[in-house]
Design an enzyme around this catalytic site. Sequence first.
Site, mmCIF file in Angstrom:
data_model
loop_
_atom_site.group_PDB
_atom_site.id
_atom_site.type_symbol
_atom_site.label_atom_id
_atom_site.label_comp_id
_atom_site.label_asym_id
_atom_site.label_seq_id
_atom_site.Cartn_x
_atom_site.Cartn_y
_atom_site.Cartn_z
ATOM 1 N N CYS A 61 -5.763 55.468 45.855
ATOM 2 C CA CYS A 61 -6.477 56.595 45.231
ATOM 3 C C CYS A 61 -6.751 56.370 43.747
ATOM 4 O O CYS A 61 -7.703 56.910 43.201
ATOM 5 C CB CYS A 61 -5.703 57.887 45.430
ATOM 6 S SG CYS A 61 -5.506 58.273 47.176
ATOM 7 N N HIS A 78 -9.470 62.695 40.909
ATOM 8 C CA HIS A 78 -9.582 62.091 42.238
ATOM 9 C C HIS A 78 -9.481 63.217 43.251
ATOM 10 O O HIS A 78 -8.604 64.093 43.136
ATOM 11 C CB HIS A 78 -8.465 61.069 42.440
ATOM 12 C CG HIS A 78 -8.178 60.815 43.883
ATOM 13 N ND1 HIS A 78 -9.151 60.374 44.751
ATOM 14 C CD2 HIS A 78 -7.043 60.983 44.619
ATOM 15 C CE1 HIS A 78 -8.618 60.282 45.961
ATOM 16 N NE2 HIS A 78 -7.348 60.647 45.911
ATOM 17 N N ASN A 110 -11.271 63.308 51.305
ATOM 18 C CA ASN A 110 -10.698 62.394 50.307
ATOM 19 C C ASN A 110 -11.233 60.986 50.598
ATOM 20 O O ASN A 110 -10.883 60.393 51.618
ATOM 21 C CB ASN A 110 -9.173 62.463 50.428
ATOM 22 C CG ASN A 110 -8.447 61.512 49.502
ATOM 23 O OD1 ASN A 110 -9.013 60.525 49.033
ATOM 24 N ND2 ASN A 110 -7.184 61.780 49.254
#
Length: 346
Positions: A113, A273, A303
């Site tokens: 991430c 993020h 995501n």
Amino acid sequence: MRSKIAGIGYYVPKNVYTNFDLMKMMDTSDEWIQERTGIVERRYAHTTEETTATMGVEAAKIAIERAGITPQDIDFIVFATLSPDYYFPGCGVLLQRAMKMKEIGALDVRNQCSGFVYALSVADQFIKYKNILVVGSEKHSFGLDFSTRGRNVSVIFGDGAGAVVLQPTEDPNRGILSTHLHSDGESAEILAMYNPGTHANHWSSTELATFKKDAKMGEYFMSHEMIDNCQNFPTMDGPAVFKKAVVKFPEVIMEALKTNNYTPADIKMLIPHQANLRISQFVQQKLGLRDDQVYNNIQKYGNTTAASIPIALCEVYEAGKIKEGDLVCLAAFGSGFTWASALLRW
Ligand code: ACO
């Protein structure tokens, strides 16, 4: 000499999967997913025609064109992904080949991430090059367990890609002001995909004792049993990730601001993020930021890990929400754990 973003682009696949589509595959609900994550729908790449590298290429084409250059002008590639086309080689060389670039350096970054912010930071240190292509791309849909067993992970992730072209600038009012990278490997297994890998953690000591060294070596890496037991899918302790993320996100954002003598009020746009809408909202509240200072698009893409920040940044740019000279903060937290931030003047 600073580096600035000279061009930006993103690509998301056409296939939209809503929470209701996932309900046909596993025991879940639109209400559960929206309440816990904010996600309404996500995109999944075409099964056979799209890969992490090809989506990266699509995003890169736009970034390169917007920078006013051609693929042959790119002189270094940094490609961030956790879902590469191959175990090796990395996606950087696949993109170099697909875009018929010169025999330039191609580096893959594996920081999940935080991958894009790490990749941007690497590119920022390499800015003796004139045109660095930084890509974040993920094809998660191939590596998720869509049965009820994997639902706590699979509902969260989506596919997509984003890219920027980084160029040197002598303009003191533009570019990357600083980047900040961190890690804490203590919790490496909390959010991870263990297999295939070179560890042997999944075998019991009795099983290990029965193995003949040379005969079973390959089975440590990948076996039928591993697949039968769904040990080839990512695993996550969601609450543990949440707890750490809501501490480290604000911390690393404040680190970037303090380093440059700014406060949260100075931020024009924070692009966190897109881990989870609840995490972003928590961070926003903790820093006292207004709604117009924080951008979220997890609702429509899920995501997308290394791709989430460049996709969001590109949408913000295309919507005219940031103008030249605006202070933009990028921040990420994810598997490893690793976390990172970048402060830039657009
Ligand atoms: N649909 C329906 N029920 C589900 C689902 C699902 N998709 N997934 C899990 N559940 C169930 C569980 O089985 C459990 O049931 P039980 O109480 O009967 O045992 C219940 O929901 C609660 O499970 P938890 O895992 O405790 O759920 P939680 O409220 O913590 O929410 C979530 C899970 C959304 C993952 C949350 O922990 C979270 O947001 N964590 C942060 C992690 C994150 O955002 N990760 C993104 C990737 S990492 C990154 O990008 C930083």
